[in-house]
Design a protein around this motif. Structure first.
Motif, short mmCIF file in Angstrom:
data_model
loop_
_atom_site.label_atom_id
_atom_site.label_comp_id
_atom_site.label_asym_id
_atom_site.label_seq_id
_atom_site.Cartn_x
_atom_site.Cartn_y
_atom_site.Cartn_z
N LYS A 31 0.87 -1.13 -0.13
CA LYS A 31 0.20 -0.08 -0.05
C LYS A 31 0.83 1.29 0.09
O LYS A 31 0.45 2.22 -0.56
CB LYS A 31 -1.13 -0.12 1.25
N ARG A 32 2.01 1.06 0.76
CA ARG A 32 2.79 2.47 0.85
C ARG A 32 3.65 2.68 -0.42
O ARG A 32 3.69 3.67 -1.00
CB ARG A 32 3.86 2.16 2.01
N ALA A 33 3.95 1.36 -1.21
CA ALA A 33 4.67 1.57 -2.37
C ALA A 33 3.67 2.12 -3.56
O ALA A 33 4.08 3.05 -4.39
CB ALA A 33 5.19 0.29 -3.14
N LYS A 34 2.35 1.70 -3.44
CA LYS A 34 1.36 2.39 -4.42
C LYS A 34 1.22 4.01 -4.27
O LYS A 34 1.17 4.61 -5.05
CB LYS A 34 0.12 1.68 -4.17
N ILE A 35 1.24 4.30 -2.98
CA ILE A 35 1.14 5.64 -2.72
C ILE A 35 2.32 6.40 -3.13
O ILE A 35 2.21 7.40 -3.79
CB ILE A 35 0.86 5.89 -1.03
N ALA A 36 3.68 5.89 -3.13
CA ALA A 36 4.79 6.67 -3.61
C ALA A 36 4.74 6.69 -5.02
O ALA A 36 5.34 7.66 -5.76
CB ALA A 36 6.21 5.74 -3.23
N VAL A 38 2.23 6.79 -6.74
CA VAL A 38 1.16 7.94 -7.45
C VAL A 38 1.90 9.33 -7.21
O VAL A 38 1.77 10.26 -7.93
CB VAL A 38 -0.08 7.67 -6.61
N ILE A 39 2.32 9.39 -5.95
CA ILE A 39 3.21 10.58 -5.92
C ILE A 39 4.06 10.88 -6.74
O ILE A 39 4.39 12.07 -7.30
CB ILE A 39 3.66 10.62 -4.11
N VAL A 40 4.92 10.02 -7.15
CA VAL A 40 6.07 10.16 -8.27
C VAL A 40 5.20 10.43 -9.67
O VAL A 40 5.83 11.36 -10.24
CB VAL A 40 6.94 9.05 -8.46
N PHE A 41 4.20 9.80 -9.63
CA PHE A 41 3.46 10.09 -11.17
C PHE A 41 2.98 11.61 -11.21
O PHE A 41 3.19 12.24 -12.11
CB PHE A 41 2.58 9.02 -11.28
N VAL A 42 2.45 11.94 -10.08
CA VAL A 42 2.04 13.40 -10.01
C VAL A 42 2.98 14.40 -10.42
O VAL A 42 2.85 15.32 -10.93
CB VAL A 42 1.15 13.52 -8.53
N LEU A 43 4.15 14.38 -9.54
CA LEU A 43 5.23 15.05 -9.64
C LEU A 43 5.81 14.96 -11.16
O LEU A 43 6.12 16.20 -11.59
CB LEU A 43 6.47 14.59 -8.69
N LEU A 44 5.86 13.72 -11.90
CA LEU A 44 6.03 13.64 -13.30
C LEU A 44 5.31 14.51 -14.14
O LEU A 44 5.57 15.33 -15.07
CB LEU A 44 6.40 12.35 -13.53
N VAL A 45 4.04 14.50 -13.81
CA VAL A 45 2.99 15.06 -14.73
C VAL A 45 3.01 16.56 -14.65
O VAL A 45 3.09 17.30 -15.41
CB VAL A 45 1.74 14.58 -14.31
N VAL A 46 3.35 16.75 -13.10
CA VAL A 46 3.33 18.57 -12.98
C VAL A 46 4.60 18.85 -13.70
O VAL A 46 4.57 19.94 -14.49
CB VAL A 46 3.38 18.54 -11.57
N GLY A 47 5.74 18.13 -13.72
CA GLY A 47 7.09 18.67 -14.17
C GLY A 47 6.98 18.66 -15.71
O GLY A 47 7.25 19.79 -16.42
N THR A 48 6.32 17.70 -16.51
CA THR A 48 5.99 17.89 -17.82
C THR A 48 5.04 18.77 -18.32
O THR A 48 5.47 19.61 -19.25
CB THR A 48 5.43 16.35 -18.14
#
Length: 410
Positions: A31-36, A38-48
């Motif tokens: 569960k913690r890995a999935k949360i991480a 999602v957070i990384v994906f959100v950061l990548l999307v924001v950076g893109t």
């Protein structure tokens, strides 16, 4: 918020923590890995998104800068319309009313000269003397020959008279009398030839004295004492140059466009740059009867009084002649474009579109051009146009660049 509310919020949190603690360790890590993730994906999307937005804004800025740099800014003027009156200044050259180089007619050595440059001389005044020993000897020989022929003629005449008397008494034949007559006639002819030769040499000897052919000023002296002087003007240099400075002649090349506006007897005004504020009044005295083909101009001659000798022959002057009889448009000289098809003027319309107009130049006035045809008084003419400007180009007029009187920003 009441204590009851805080208590109700605290109970689910404790239950959640208890629920997580109740999950197996592996599920908690998953569960913690999935949360991480999602957070990384959100950061990548924001950076893109941030990179894309920055690129779009940069491209827009580059495009705007390129468009701004590509825009041509020009200065314009409106043509000035002349009123068809007044005078036009044309260049002219002052010449002496009479100008003449003075050559020697006799060969010899310069014995002495009596007038230097700048000297004012009268007609017939002695300028120089030559020593001509050869001519002197030839003259002496010719005089002796004439005396010899004259003596022979006297003998022939007396002999003829005696033979005529003898022929009357029929003491001699007619043939002998004719021979004496022929001898006398021949001696008469020889005496006439000798007289002519003596007169020729006497006239040639008189050329030892170099005199002024007219009243004027000596503008050149090219010889000095002892120089060998050759007769004639073929290979020898002139001894002196003489010019009559009052009155003067002014020769002007009048453009064909103004040829119909001048007549003999018309008054003109002559000015010289070295004499500011001074004007000299002259009169057109002669006009060429034809237009010069290479220059398309008419030569006119102006007679200019010069009693105080302020003006000097050879000087550059400006002559004010009557202007064109009809009005023309003038534009600055820096508005002209030189193309293979001929002279052009770049005109810009209200939308900023350039059109090149073929023009006919009536006269080049230096900083101004007088245009015969090709533009209208309301046209906006570009000054200092670029060499690459062409029909259909879009330009932007500099604010407040349009001026009258043929003047504009450079």
């Amino acid at each position: 918020m009441t204590e009851k509310t805080h208590a109700s919020l605290a109970i689910p949190a404790r239950e959640t923590e208890q629920g997580e603690h109740q999950l197996p360790p592996r599920q908690r890590e998953w569960k913690r890995a999935k949360i991480a993730v999602v957070i990384v994906f959100v950061l990548l999307v924001v950076g893109t998104l941030r990179t894309v937005i920055a690129n779009v804004m940069q491209n827009r800025e580059v495009t705007a800068t390129a468009q701004q740099n590509a825009t041509q800014y020009v200065n314009i003027v409106t043509p000035t319309q002349t009123d068809g009156s007044g005078n036009t200044l044309l260049p002219g050259t002052l010449r002496g009313y009479v100008e003449s180089p003075i050559y020697a007619r006799a060969t010899g050595y310069l014995l002495h000269w009596y007038a230097d440059i700048g000297a004012r001389v009268k007609q017939g005044q002695l300028l120089a003397e030559l020593d001509t020993p050869e001519i002197d000897q030839e003259l002496a020989q010719a005089l002796a020959q004439r005396q010899q022929i004259n003596s022979s003629l006297a003998l022939a005449k007396s002999s003829l008279e005696r033979w005529q008397q003898l022929r009357q008494r029929d003491a001699v034949s007619q043939q002998e009398l004719d021979e004496r007559q022929s001898t006398y006639t021949q001696d008469l002819a020889n005496l006439a030839a000798a007289d002519a030769n003596v007169k020729r040499l006497q006239q040639l000897e008189s050329f030892k004295r170099i005199v002024a052919p007219f009243t004027g000023v000596v503008t050149q002296r090219n010889v000095d004492v002892g120089d060998l002087i050759d007769a004639g003007s073929g290979t020898s240099r002139a001894l002196f140059a003489l010019a009559q400075s009052d009155p003067l002649r002014v020769y002007v090349q009048l453009p064909q466009a103004y040829a119909q506006n001048v007549t003999v007897g018309q008054k003109v005004v002559v000015t010289q740059a070295e004499l500011p504020g001074q004007q000299f009044n002259g009169t057109i005295t002669h006009m060429s009867g034809a237009i010069d083909v290479p220059t398309r101009s008419l030569q006119i001659e102006v007679t200019l009084p010069n009693p105080d000798d302020k003006l000097r022959p050879g000087a550059y002057v400006q002559v004010a002649v009557p202007a064109a009889a009809h009005a023309r448009l003038t534009v600055p000289g820096n508005a002209l474009l030189f193309r293979a098809e001929g002279p052009r003027l770049a005109v810009v319309d209200a939308k900023g579109v350039v059109s090149l107009h073929k023009v006919v130049i009536a006269q080049d006035l230096g900083q101004q051009l007088e245009i015969e045809s090709g533009i209208d008084p309301t046209d906006r003419v570009i000054i200092n146009p670029s060499d690459s400007i062409a029909d259909g180009d879009h330009v932007k007029v500099q604010p407040q660049s349009q001026q009258k009187n043929g003047k504009g920003a450079s």
